[in-house]
Scaffold this motif. Structure first.
Motif, PDB file in Angstrom:
ATOM      1  N   GLN A 153       0.827  -1.209   0.000  1.00 38.09           N
ATOM      2  CA  GLN A 153       0.000   0.000   0.000  1.00 38.09           C
ATOM      3  C   GLN A 153       0.858   1.255   0.000  1.00 38.09           C
ATOM      4  N   LEU A 154       1.964   1.242   0.729  1.00 40.64           N
ATOM      5  CA  LEU A 154       2.865   2.392   0.724  1.00 40.64           C
ATOM      6  C   LEU A 154       3.528   2.558  -0.643  1.00 40.64           C
ATOM      7  N   ARG A 155       3.870   1.453  -1.285  1.00 40.48           N
ATOM      8  CA  ARG A 155       4.473   1.529  -2.616  1.00 40.48           C
ATOM      9  C   ARG A 155       3.499   2.165  -3.596  1.00 40.48           C
ATOM     10  N   GLN A 156       2.228   1.837  -3.476  1.00 42.89           N
ATOM     11  CA  GLN A 156       1.217   2.426  -4.348  1.00 42.89           C
ATOM     12  C   GLN A 156       1.060   3.919  -4.095  1.00 42.89           C
ATOM     13  N   GLN A 157       1.414   4.357  -2.895  1.00 44.83           N
ATOM     14  CA  GLN A 157       1.368   5.782  -2.563  1.00 44.83           C
ATOM     15  C   GLN A 157       2.647   6.502  -2.949  1.00 44.83           C
ATOM     16  N   GLY A 158       3.595   5.771  -3.545  1.00 48.35           N
ATOM     17  CA  GLY A 158       4.851   6.382  -3.980  1.00 48.35           C
ATOM     18  C   GLY A 158       5.941   6.371  -2.944  1.00 48.35           C
ATOM     19  N   CYS A 159       5.764   5.584  -1.888  1.00 48.11           N
ATOM     20  CA  CYS A 159       6.766   5.514  -0.813  1.00 48.11           C
ATOM     21  C   CYS A 159       7.491   4.173  -0.927  1.00 48.11           C
ATOM     22  N   SER A 160       8.662   4.178  -1.546  1.00 50.33           N
ATOM     23  CA  SER A 160       9.358   2.920  -1.846  1.00 50.33           C
ATOM     24  C   SER A 160      10.550   2.645  -0.936  1.00 50.33           C
ATOM     25  N   HIS A 161      10.960   3.614  -0.122  1.00 52.40           N
ATOM     26  CA  HIS A 161      12.111   3.404   0.766  1.00 52.40           C
ATOM     27  C   HIS A 161      11.601   3.376   2.204  1.00 52.40           C
ATOM     28  N   VAL A 162      11.343   2.165   2.692  1.00 51.95           N
ATOM     29  CA  VAL A 162      10.712   1.969   4.003  1.00 51.95           C
ATOM     30  C   VAL A 162      11.578   1.047   4.848  1.00 51.95           C
ATOM     31  N   VAL A 163      11.751   1.406   6.116  1.00 52.77           N
ATOM     32  CA  VAL A 163      12.491   0.577   7.067  1.00 52.77           C
ATOM     33  C   VAL A 163      11.639   0.396   8.316  1.00 52.77           C
ATOM     34  N   PHE A 164      11.423  -0.843   8.740  1.00 52.51           N
ATOM     35  CA  PHE A 164      10.742  -1.138  10.001  1.00 52.51           C
ATOM     36  C   PHE A 164      11.793  -1.220  11.102  1.00 52.51           C
ATOM     37  N   THR A 165      11.621  -0.455  12.174  1.00 55.98           N
ATOM     38  CA  THR A 165      12.638  -0.420  13.228  1.00 55.98           C
ATOM     39  C   THR A 165      12.025  -0.576  14.617  1.00 55.98           C
ATOM     40  N   ASP A 166      12.892  -0.963  15.537  1.00 54.48           N
ATOM     41  CA  ASP A 166      12.613  -0.924  16.971  1.00 54.48           C
ATOM     42  C   ASP A 166      13.821  -0.235  17.587  1.00 54.48           C
ATOM     43  N   CYS A 167      13.704   1.078  17.804  1.00 57.92           N
ATOM     44  CA  CYS A 167      14.855   1.870  18.239  1.00 57.92           C
ATOM     45  C   CYS A 167      15.273   1.583  19.674  1.00 57.92           C
ATOM     46  N   GLN A 168      14.399   0.976  20.464  1.00 59.67           N
ATOM     47  CA  GLN A 168      14.782   0.629  21.829  1.00 59.67           C
ATOM     48  C   GLN A 168      15.796  -0.505  21.836  1.00 59.67           C
ATOM     49  N   ARG A 169      15.705  -1.396  20.841  1.00 56.83           N
ATOM     50  CA  ARG A 169      16.620  -2.536  20.766  1.00 56.83           C
ATOM     51  C   ARG A 169      17.505  -2.486  19.516  1.00 56.83           C
ATOM     52  N   ASP A 170      17.507  -1.329  18.842  1.00 57.08           N
ATOM     53  CA  ASP A 170      18.340  -1.106  17.650  1.00 57.08           C
ATOM     54  C   ASP A 170      18.037  -2.074  16.513  1.00 57.08           C
ATOM     55  N   VAL A 171      16.811  -2.592  16.444  1.00 57.31           N
ATOM     56  CA  VAL A 171      16.435  -3.539  15.392  1.00 57.31           C
ATOM     57  C   VAL A 171      16.290  -2.807  14.062  1.00 57.31           C
ATOM     58  N   ASN A 172      17.045  -3.248  13.041  1.00 58.16           N
ATOM     59  CA  ASN A 172      16.999  -2.722  11.676  1.00 58.16           C
ATOM     60  C   ASN A 172      17.484  -1.286  11.547  1.00 58.16           C
ATOM     61  N   VAL A 173      17.932  -0.656  12.631  1.00 53.41           N
ATOM     62  CA  VAL A 173      18.355   0.736  12.562  1.00 53.41           C
ATOM     63  C   VAL A 173      19.596   0.886  11.679  1.00 53.41           C
ATOM     64  N   LYS A 174      20.434  -0.150  11.605  1.00 51.09           N
ATOM     65  CA  LYS A 174      21.645  -0.086  10.775  1.00 51.09           C
ATOM     66  C   LYS A 174      21.333   0.095   9.298  1.00 51.09           C
TER      67      LYS A 174
END
Length: 321
Positions: free
Chosen positions: A100-121
């Motif tokens: 759904q975000l891609r259809q809205q033109g948002c193609s650079h998406v990162v899911f994060t959990d900043c409390q545990r540094d998940v995917n933040v890299k």
């Protein structure tokens, strides 16, 4: 089979729960604090010095409440959407959300959990690549990357900055964080988060859209802490949360509170929470013989406890959109 999974299987009968939520003609205009207009003007000025924008939003409401004024301000600059607090969102919904975000033109998406540094890299390499591939205009000769961090209140913008500093510079907090909206009140100075490439982030105050569009969007923002509880009302927020959990067949609250079965109305749930957790208050009652002190159940405190358990993930991982 887990208790809430069995309830989910049993709770699919038509008419078991409310099919719609009555918002009672609420006006969401009063939910927009006036200081946010000033914050939006400040961000537009800071935008001139930005090479890229990192928009932070709550993964539990990936499609609701993103400020259209912020999206208009993106202009031609590269844009990364960070959906934070992914540990609280339903992981089964991620593919659907990304599409759904891609259809809205948002193609650079990162899911994060900043409390545990998940995917933040993943954030710094993605930003560096977008800046390198795009025009930098008057900043073409600078080797530094200036990144503006934007988003609605209480989605984790400051937490993202602190997480990036921990990972890339091995340094501690540079900006205050909190569990309620309004911790960051002004556009701050640049904060370095990486050495190679040399990257600076600017934290900004959370800004809500001046017009939320509909009450349900405002309710979702409030449940995730982007709008202060008292502006909406803890009682109606708790009732909408219960309605949503039942609608999505998320029955973990039944086991968490030791209920015999799911509730379709908020009063019996709050009564049970107040009784089991000792949420009471003393009130004076005027009788024919004078004032009498009585102990009654504190329903507002029980409603707040229900909201707090949801926000902490104790009622399961839930995506509200």
């Amino acid at each position: 089979m887990r208790v809430w999974a069995a309830l989910r299987a049993a709770g699919t009968a038509p008419g078991a729960f409310r099919e719609r939520f009555e918002f009672g003609g609420r006006d969401v205009a009063s939910w927009f604090p006036r200081h946010m207009a000033k914050g939006l003007r400040q961000m537009r000025l800071a935008l001139r010095r930005a090479d890229c924008l990192v928009e932070v939003h709550d993964a539990r409401i990936p499609l609701s409440g993103r400020n259209p004024a912020l999206q208009e301000a993106l202009g031609v600059r590269p844009h990364v959407l960070v959906l934070n607090k992914v540990d609280l969102a339903d992981p089964r919904r991620q593919p659907e959300v990304l599409e759904q975000l891609r259809q809205q033109g948002c193609s650079h998406v990162v899911f994060t959990d900043c409390q545990r540094d998940v995917n933040v890299k993943k954030v710094v390499p993605m930003v560096a690549r977008l800046v390198a591939d795009g025009p930098r205009y008057h900043r073409a000769e600078s080797s530094e990357h200036n990144i503006l961090v934007i988003g609605v209140p209480n989605v984790g913008k400051s937490s993202l900055i602190n997480s990036l500093r921990r990972l890339h510079l091995k340094k501690g907090k540079a900006t205050a964080v909190g569990g309620e909206p309004g911790i960051t009140k002004a556009v701050l100075s640049r904060i370095q988060v990486c050495e190679k490439p040399r990257m600076y982030l600017v934290d900004t105050p959370g800004v809500l859209p001046p017009r939320l569009g509909d009450v349900e969007t405002g309710m979702k923002l409030a449940l995730c802490g982007a709008i202060r509880d008292h502006l909406v009302g803890e009682d109606v927020m708790a009732d909408y949360l219960l309605y949503t959990l039942n609608k999505q067949q998320q029955f973990r609250y039944v086991q968490h509170y030791g209920l015999g079965q799911p509730c379709d109305h908020i009063e019996p749930l709050l009564k049970h929470v107040a009784l089991s957790q000792g949420r009471t208050q003393k009130v004076k009652v005027l009788t024919g013989t004078g004032n009498v002190n009585m102990t009654v159940l504190n329903y507002p405190a029980a409603a707040y406890e229900f909201l707090r358990d949801f926000r902490a993930g104790r009622l399961g991982r839930v995506t509200l959109d």
